[in-house]
Design an enzyme around this catalytic site. Structure first.
Site, PDB file in Angstrom:
ATOM      1  N   ASP A  31       0.853  -1.189   0.000  1.00  0.00           N
ATOM      2  CA  ASP A  31       0.000   0.000   0.000  1.00  0.00           C
ATOM      3  C   ASP A  31       0.893   1.244   0.000  1.00  0.00           C
ATOM      4  O   ASP A  31       1.889   1.300   0.716  1.00  0.00           O
ATOM      5  CB  ASP A  31      -0.905  -0.007   1.237  1.00  0.00           C
ATOM      6  CG  ASP A  31      -2.043   0.999   1.115  1.00  0.00           C
ATOM      7  OD1 ASP A  31      -3.205   0.562   1.029  1.00  0.00           O
ATOM      8  OD2 ASP A  31      -1.768   2.220   1.112  1.00  0.00           O
ATOM      9  N   ASN A  91     -12.726  -3.406   2.640  1.00  0.00           N
ATOM     10  CA  ASN A  91     -13.678  -2.297   2.661  1.00  0.00           C
ATOM     11  C   ASN A  91     -14.585  -2.426   1.444  1.00  0.00           C
ATOM     12  O   ASN A  91     -14.096  -2.632   0.326  1.00  0.00           O
ATOM     13  CB  ASN A  91     -12.931  -0.962   2.623  1.00  0.00           C
ATOM     14  CG  ASN A  91     -12.073  -0.740   3.859  1.00  0.00           C
ATOM     15  OD1 ASN A  91     -12.418  -1.183   4.944  1.00  0.00           O
ATOM     16  ND2 ASN A  91     -10.945  -0.077   3.680  1.00  0.00           N
ATOM     17  N   GLY A  97     -15.874   2.421   3.557  1.00  0.00           N
ATOM     18  CA  GLY A  97     -14.502   2.911   3.523  1.00  0.00           C
ATOM     19  C   GLY A  97     -13.755   2.591   2.246  1.00  0.00           C
ATOM     20  O   GLY A  97     -12.545   2.791   2.165  1.00  0.00           O
ATOM     21  N   HIS A 102     -12.314  -1.535  -6.950  1.00  0.00           N
ATOM     22  CA  HIS A 102     -11.813  -2.791  -7.525  1.00  0.00           C
ATOM     23  C   HIS A 102     -11.497  -3.635  -6.296  1.00  0.00           C
ATOM     24  O   HIS A 102     -10.671  -3.225  -5.465  1.00  0.00           O
ATOM     25  CB  HIS A 102     -10.575  -2.505  -8.378  1.00  0.00           C
ATOM     26  CG  HIS A 102      -9.918  -3.709  -9.009  1.00  0.00           C
ATOM     27  ND1 HIS A 102      -9.565  -3.741 -10.343  1.00  0.00           N
ATOM     28  CD2 HIS A 102      -9.504  -4.894  -8.484  1.00  0.00           C
ATOM     29  CE1 HIS A 102      -8.984  -4.910 -10.623  1.00  0.00           C
ATOM     30  NE2 HIS A 102      -8.922  -5.623  -9.496  1.00  0.00           N
ATOM     31  N   HIS A 104     -10.287  -5.523  -3.279  1.00  0.00           N
ATOM     32  CA  HIS A 104      -8.929  -5.718  -2.759  1.00  0.00           C
ATOM     33  C   HIS A 104      -9.000  -6.085  -1.295  1.00  0.00           C
ATOM     34  O   HIS A 104      -9.882  -5.648  -0.570  1.00  0.00           O
ATOM     35  CB  HIS A 104      -8.067  -4.466  -2.957  1.00  0.00           C
ATOM     36  CG  HIS A 104      -8.664  -3.196  -2.435  1.00  0.00           C
ATOM     37  ND1 HIS A 104      -9.647  -2.507  -3.106  1.00  0.00           N
ATOM     38  CD2 HIS A 104      -8.428  -2.493  -1.291  1.00  0.00           C
ATOM     39  CE1 HIS A 104      -9.986  -1.431  -2.410  1.00  0.00           C
ATOM     40  NE2 HIS A 104      -9.262  -1.400  -1.302  1.00  0.00           N
TER      41      HIS A 104
HETATM   42  P1  5GP Z   1      -9.725   1.388   0.169  1.00  0.00           P
HETATM   43  O1  5GP Z   1      -9.972   2.650   0.942  1.00  0.00           O
HETATM   44  O2  5GP Z   1     -10.335   1.475  -1.213  1.00  0.00           O
HETATM   45  O3  5GP Z   1     -10.112   0.135   0.905  1.00  0.00           O
HETATM   46  O4  5GP Z   1      -8.159   1.260   0.022  1.00  0.00           O
HETATM   47  C1  5GP Z   1      -7.441   1.777  -1.050  1.00  0.00           C
HETATM   48  C2  5GP Z   1      -5.983   1.722  -0.658  1.00  0.00           C
HETATM   49  O5  5GP Z   1      -5.217   1.932  -1.829  1.00  0.00           O
HETATM   50  C3  5GP Z   1      -5.573   2.800   0.355  1.00  0.00           C
HETATM   51  O6  5GP Z   1      -5.044   2.161   1.518  1.00  0.00           O
HETATM   52  C4  5GP Z   1      -4.513   3.608  -0.394  1.00  0.00           C
HETATM   53  O7  5GP Z   1      -3.433   4.005   0.435  1.00  0.00           O
HETATM   54  C5  5GP Z   1      -4.063   2.662  -1.494  1.00  0.00           C
HETATM   55  N1  5GP Z   1      -3.617   3.321  -2.712  1.00  0.00           N
HETATM   56  C6  5GP Z   1      -4.213   4.378  -3.339  1.00  0.00           C
HETATM   57  N2  5GP Z   1      -3.550   4.694  -4.465  1.00  0.00           N
HETATM   58  C7  5GP Z   1      -2.504   3.833  -4.556  1.00  0.00           C
HETATM   59  C8  5GP Z   1      -1.448   3.668  -5.522  1.00  0.00           C
HETATM   60  O8  5GP Z   1      -1.343   4.377  -6.519  1.00  0.00           O
HETATM   61  N3  5GP Z   1      -0.552   2.673  -5.267  1.00  0.00           N
HETATM   62  C9  5GP Z   1      -0.635   1.871  -4.167  1.00  0.00           C
HETATM   63  N4  5GP Z   1       0.309   0.941  -4.038  1.00  0.00           N
HETATM   64  N5  5GP Z   1      -1.623   1.989  -3.262  1.00  0.00           N
HETATM   65  C10 5GP Z   1      -2.549   2.952  -3.445  1.00  0.00           C
HETATM   66 ZN    ZN Z   2     -10.332  -2.456 -11.891  1.00  0.00          ZN
END
Ligand code: 5GP
Ligand code: ZN
Length: 122
Positions: A31, A91, A97, A102, A104
Site C-alpha cells: 500500500d 472495505n 470505507g 476494484h 482488494h
Molecule cells: P480502500 O480505501 O479502497 O479500501 O483502500 C485503497 C488503498 O489503496 C488505500 O489504503 C490507499 O493508500 C491505497 N492506494 C491508493 N492509491 C494507490 C497507488 O497508486 N498505489 C498503491 N500501491 N496503493 C494505493
Molecule cells: Zn479495476
C-alpha cells in the site's frame, strides 16, 4: 473486458507498484500509504468492484485468493502465528470505507500500535 480503474492499471503494469506476488490471477503489492508496519494489497487481476458482486461462479478464484493471504503475510514481515498474525480487511462500498472500487484485501500486520485508517475500530 478492459477497465480504467487504478488497480486494473496496476494489474496491467501501466502504473508502477511495489509488487510482492504475481500469478495468472492475482497481484499483491505494498500500500502506498501504509497503516501498519506491514500493509499489502491483494487484488484479482480482473475487474470486480467489491465483495457485493461475488456470485457462485466466483467461488473458485475467491477461495484461491483467500488461501494466498497467510503466506503473503508471513513472507512480508508479519510475525508468526499465533502471537503474531495479520488482519484481513475488505472495505466494501463508499460507506464501508472503499475508495478504490476494484475488490482488494488489505493485509495488515507487524508490531502494534497501528493506524486505524484501513480498518477503523468499531
Ligand atoms: P480502500 O480505501 O479502497 O479500501 O483502500 C485503497 C488503498 O489503496 C488505500 O489504503 C490507499 O493508500 C491505497 N492506494 C491508493 N492509491 C494507490 C497507488 O497508486 N498505489 C498503491 N500501491 N496503493 C494505493
Ligand atoms: Zn479495476
Amino acid at each position: 473486458m478492459s477497465h480504467d480503474c487504478l488497480f486494473c492499471k496496476i494489474a496491467r503494469h501501466e502504473i508502477p507498484a511495489e509488487i510482492v506476488h504475481e500469478d495468472d490471477e492475482f497481484l499483491a503489492f505494498h500500500d502506498i500509504n501504509p497503516a501498519a508496519p506491514v500493509h499489502l494489497l491483494l487484488i484479482p487481476k480482473h475487474h470486480i468492484a467489491s465483495l457485493a458482486d461475488i456470485a457462485p461462479a466466483d467461488h473458485g478464484w475467491l477461495g484461491r485468493m483467500l488461501q494466498l493471504v497467510p503466506g503473503l503475510a508471513a513472507d512480508n514481515g508479519c510475525h508468526p502465528m499465533p502471537e503474531g498474525g495479520f488482519r484481513l480487511v475488505a472495505n466494501s462500498g463508499t460507506e464501508g470505507g472503499q475508495e478504490i472500487h476494484h475488490l482488494h484485501f488489505h493485509i495488515l500486520g507487524g508490531s502494534r500500535p497501528w493506524s486505524n485508517r484501513a480498518a477503523p475500530a468499531a
